[in-house]
Design an enzyme around this catalytic site. Structure first.
Site, PDB file in Angstrom:
ATOM      1  N   GLY A  15      -5.804  10.674 -11.783  1.00 17.17           N
ATOM      2  CA  GLY A  15      -5.875   9.242 -11.529  1.00 17.17           C
ATOM      3  C   GLY A  15      -7.328   8.816 -11.401  1.00 17.17           C
ATOM      4  CB  ALA A  16      -9.570   6.902 -13.025  1.00 18.95           C
ATOM      5  N   GLY A  17      -8.001   5.426 -10.066  1.00 19.77           N
ATOM      6  CA  GLY A  17      -7.999   4.203  -9.281  1.00 19.77           C
ATOM      7  C   GLY A  17      -8.862   4.342  -8.044  1.00 19.77           C
TER       8      GLY A  17
ATOM      9  N   GLY B  46     -10.734   2.344   6.769  1.00 17.61           N
ATOM     10  CA  GLY B  46     -11.240   1.075   6.257  1.00 17.61           C
ATOM     11  C   GLY B  46     -10.733   0.693   4.890  1.00 17.61           C
ATOM     12  CD  GLN B  47      -8.827   4.854   1.656  1.00 12.59           C
ATOM     13  OE1 GLN B  47      -8.504   5.649   2.525  1.00 12.59           O
ATOM     14  NE2 GLN B  47      -8.471   5.004   0.408  1.00 12.59           N
TER      15      GLN B  47
ATOM     16  CB  THR C 270      -0.914   0.023   1.242  1.00  9.90           C
ATOM     17  OG1 THR C 270      -0.128   0.305   2.411  1.00  9.90           O
ATOM     18  CG2 THR C 270      -1.610  -1.326   1.429  1.00  9.90           C
ATOM     19  CB  CYS C 271       0.185   4.853  -0.026  1.00  7.60           C
ATOM     20  SG  CYS C 271      -1.011   5.054   1.305  1.00  7.60           S
ATOM     21  CG  ASN C 272       0.427   3.454   5.026  1.00 11.85           C
ATOM     22  OD1 ASN C 272       0.168   2.267   4.867  1.00 11.85           O
ATOM     23  ND2 ASN C 272      -0.458   4.317   5.472  1.00 11.85           N
TER      24      ASN C 272
END
Length: 616
Positions: free
Chosen positions: A192-194, A115-116, A49-51
């Site tokens: 972005g469209a994610g 919650g992502q 993930t991003c972190n």
């Protein structure tokens, strides 16, 4: 086989290392394939993930597994093993289960309770299933982690403890103002469209922005997201899609921009942002561009830049929070800049500083600044520092003081400071900037004309934008700093209890499952014995009719079932308890079970599981 996880996250690693170690989709696939091909691992899954970047595996040897997984992470991330190792953490068996369950509940997130992460765990499992790198252990683990995360969010108020990274980032942009009040009527650009960009667009729409413009390399995806936003019944937002090459033009009229793409290079350079705000803050595009380029060039030793999204090299160690540094700051100086009494640009005209390797024309005069001291050389690269040290030594040797009039800095002390900083350069490659200078009255910065939220890892937006007047940038690094002081809700304790209970239940189920093949093999052996004895009886008593044979067969089966029922049920209960793994060995020894038979039962069960296993 045993569960092992090796990884790094925002809790164990600087954002600059996380950014460099970020894995692309293709890199994750190759990492999974190489992990299951390695000797210690039988299963593998990657959670990126991003972190956080974590590699989960079912290994047969702990030390060999740690070494192999660490090496694979270094190889595929591109960060050297020696540099990566200090930031890695290792969890084994129940601790690994506890870690993933905590992650699934949002307890280990940068924003507690978000919650992502559940969607990211689901995607991780789906990828591993598609590549056939997970077996029973990791499939059960990740499926259970998803259930635990959902339970935590449904049974507790953990959602009140935190929020999505998007909403937290918008709060930081709003800087104390209610997000709804801050966002009302603004024009937003989403790059972005994610999943993260879609969440950002939806959050901005609900917050009350007047328009959302979606830009994506695949225009069809941008159009689909814009249609969803426009069709939503809970907002009146105007939504439209544009191609990526329209982003510079859209920036000139956007109030807020959010970027989260999978690009490996910069999507928005400082020059593009400077052009986007030109004329909106009283600073011309040429002025903003030259100030930003000079500042970034001084920090990195280069000012080269390519097309949009292809900026020149920039050292992440120079990053600062919004408004932390003025664009006119001298090379390496992170403190406030005060004009000299004479209004001169600095010490360029002082003959006692002749041949100084510093760019003295960029230095603003201040009584606290010495061209010999730490403030002067902060941020200086190794080669430049060496030149500066030679200049200092030469000055001392010739007896020149080389000190600004009014400075209280002693040349001997300055030389010692430079020598000490040289040791830092040998390790880090660059002298660290002074992050907390003495408070000095700062020149007021204009109110932001453009708010930027960068949620990508690696970053989408050039960190040099922090120095632009009229721009406020919030990125992963500043979010990490802000979240460190965020309060935690009391519901966190309740979630921790849920995690502990679920870890115990998962461990018991796995230990019970471990003995199941042995119990099945025992019952299979008993059934074979019964069949053999019934056949022998039929040979000795050929006159028995079919009804009599059936009665005898049922009677013998009932006797065997009753004899085996209590021991097999009890051994499953005992095996589920901590330390119960030895009961399977005891059964195999007591009943002289063939290990190959037990192994074949286990393989048959795993084959059935794979056929019946649904999507994550």
């Amino acid at each position: 086989m045993s569960l092992l996880v090796v990884g790094l996250s925002h809790r164990s690693s600087p954002v600059s290392v996380l950014e460099r170690a970020a894995l692309t989709g293709d890199a994750q696939v190759k990492l999974l394939q190489d992990t299951v091909a390695a000797e210690p691992a039988a299963e593998a899954a990657v959670l990126a993930t991003c972190n956080r970047i974590e590699l989960y595996a079912d290994v047969d040897k702990f030390h060999a597994g740690v070494a192999e997984l660490s090496t694979l992470l270094a190889q595929h991330s591109g960060v050297g093993l020696d540099e990566l190792t200090p930031h890695l953490y290792v969890h084994y068996e129940d601790r690994a289960v506890h870690h993933l369950f905590s992650v699934a509940c949002g307890l280990d997130s940068m924003v507690v309770g978000e919650g992502q992460i559940l969607g990211q765990i689901k995607d991780s499992l789906a990828r591993a299933q598609e590549l056939h790198t997970v077996g029973r252990l990791l499939n059960d683990l990740f499926q259970q982690a998803l259930r635990v995360g959902k339970r935590a969010h449904s049974e507790t108020g953990i959602d009140r403890a935190g929020q999505s990274l998007v909403s937290f980032g918008l709060e930081q942009l709003a800087a104390g103002t209610q997000v709804q009040s801050w966002a009302r009527g603004k024009k937003a650009l989403v790059i972005g469209a994610g999943s993260m960009s879609s969440l950002a667009a939806a959050t901005l729409a609900r917050a009350g922005v007047a328009e959302v413009v979606v830009a994506n390399r695949t225009v069809e995806r941008a159009e689909r997201l814009a249609q969803i936003l426009a069709a939503a019944g809970d907002t009146d937002v105007v939504a439209r899609a544009v191609p990526m090459d329209a982003v510079p033009a859209e920036l000139t009229c956007a109030d807020v921009a959010v970027s989260c793409t999978g690009a490996t290079g910069l999507v928005l350079t400082a020059e593009t942002i400077a052009a986007g705000v030109a004329g909106r803050t009283g600073v011309t595009a040429s002025d903003a561009d030259s100030r930003t380029t000079a500042s970034a060039g001084a920090a990195t030793g280069t000012a080269e830049a390519g097309p949009v999204g292809q900026a020149g090299p920039y050292d992440g160690a120079q990053d600062r929070g919004p408004g932390a540094r003025d664009a006119a700051a001298p090379s390496g100086w992170d403190g406030p800049i005060a004009a000299s009494p004479s209004g001169s640009a600095g010490p360029a005209g002082d003959d006692r500083e002749e041949n100084c390797p510093l760019d003295l024309s960029a230095v603003q005069g201040t009584a606290a600044f010495s061209v010999l001291g730490e403030a002067a050389v902060a941020g200086m690269a190794a080669a430049e520092l060496e030149q500066h040290a030679v200049w200092v030594d030469k000055g001392d040797a010739t007896g020149r003081t080389q000190r600004r009039p009014g400075s209280e800095s002693d040349p001997a002390d300055d030389a010692d400071a430079i020598a000490a900083l040289a040791a830092t350069v040998a390790v880090a490659g660059r002298v660290p900037e002074r992050r907390r200078p003495e408070p000095v009255a700062e020149a007021p910065r204009p109110a932001p004309a453009l708010y930027l939220l960068d949620l990508a890892m690696p970053r989408d937006i050039d960190a040099a934008v922090h120095r632009l007047a009229g721009v406020r940038l919030v990125d992963i690094e500043s979010l990490a700093e802000a979240s460190a002081d965020a309060p935690m809700a009391t519901d966190v304790d309740q979630v921790r209890r849920i995690v502990s209970d679920e870890v115990a239940a998962f461990g018991a189920a796995q230990r019970a499952a471990h003995i199941t093949p042995t119990v099945v093999a025992l019952r299979t052996m008993a059934a074979d014995v019964v069949a053999g004895e019934i056949a022998r009886l039929h040979g000795r008593l050929p006159d028995l009719d079919e009804r009599q044979r059936g009665e005898i067969r049922q009677a013998v089966h009932r006797v065997v079932d009753k004899l085996l029922h209590a021991p097999t049920v009890r051994v499953k209960q005992l095996a589920a308890e901590p330390g119960g793994a030895g009961y399977a060995d005891a059964l195999r020894t007591l009943f002289d079970l063939d290990p190959q038979t037990v192994a074949s039962v286990s393989r048959a069960e795993e084959s059935t599981d794979k056929k019946n296993r649904g999507p994550a």
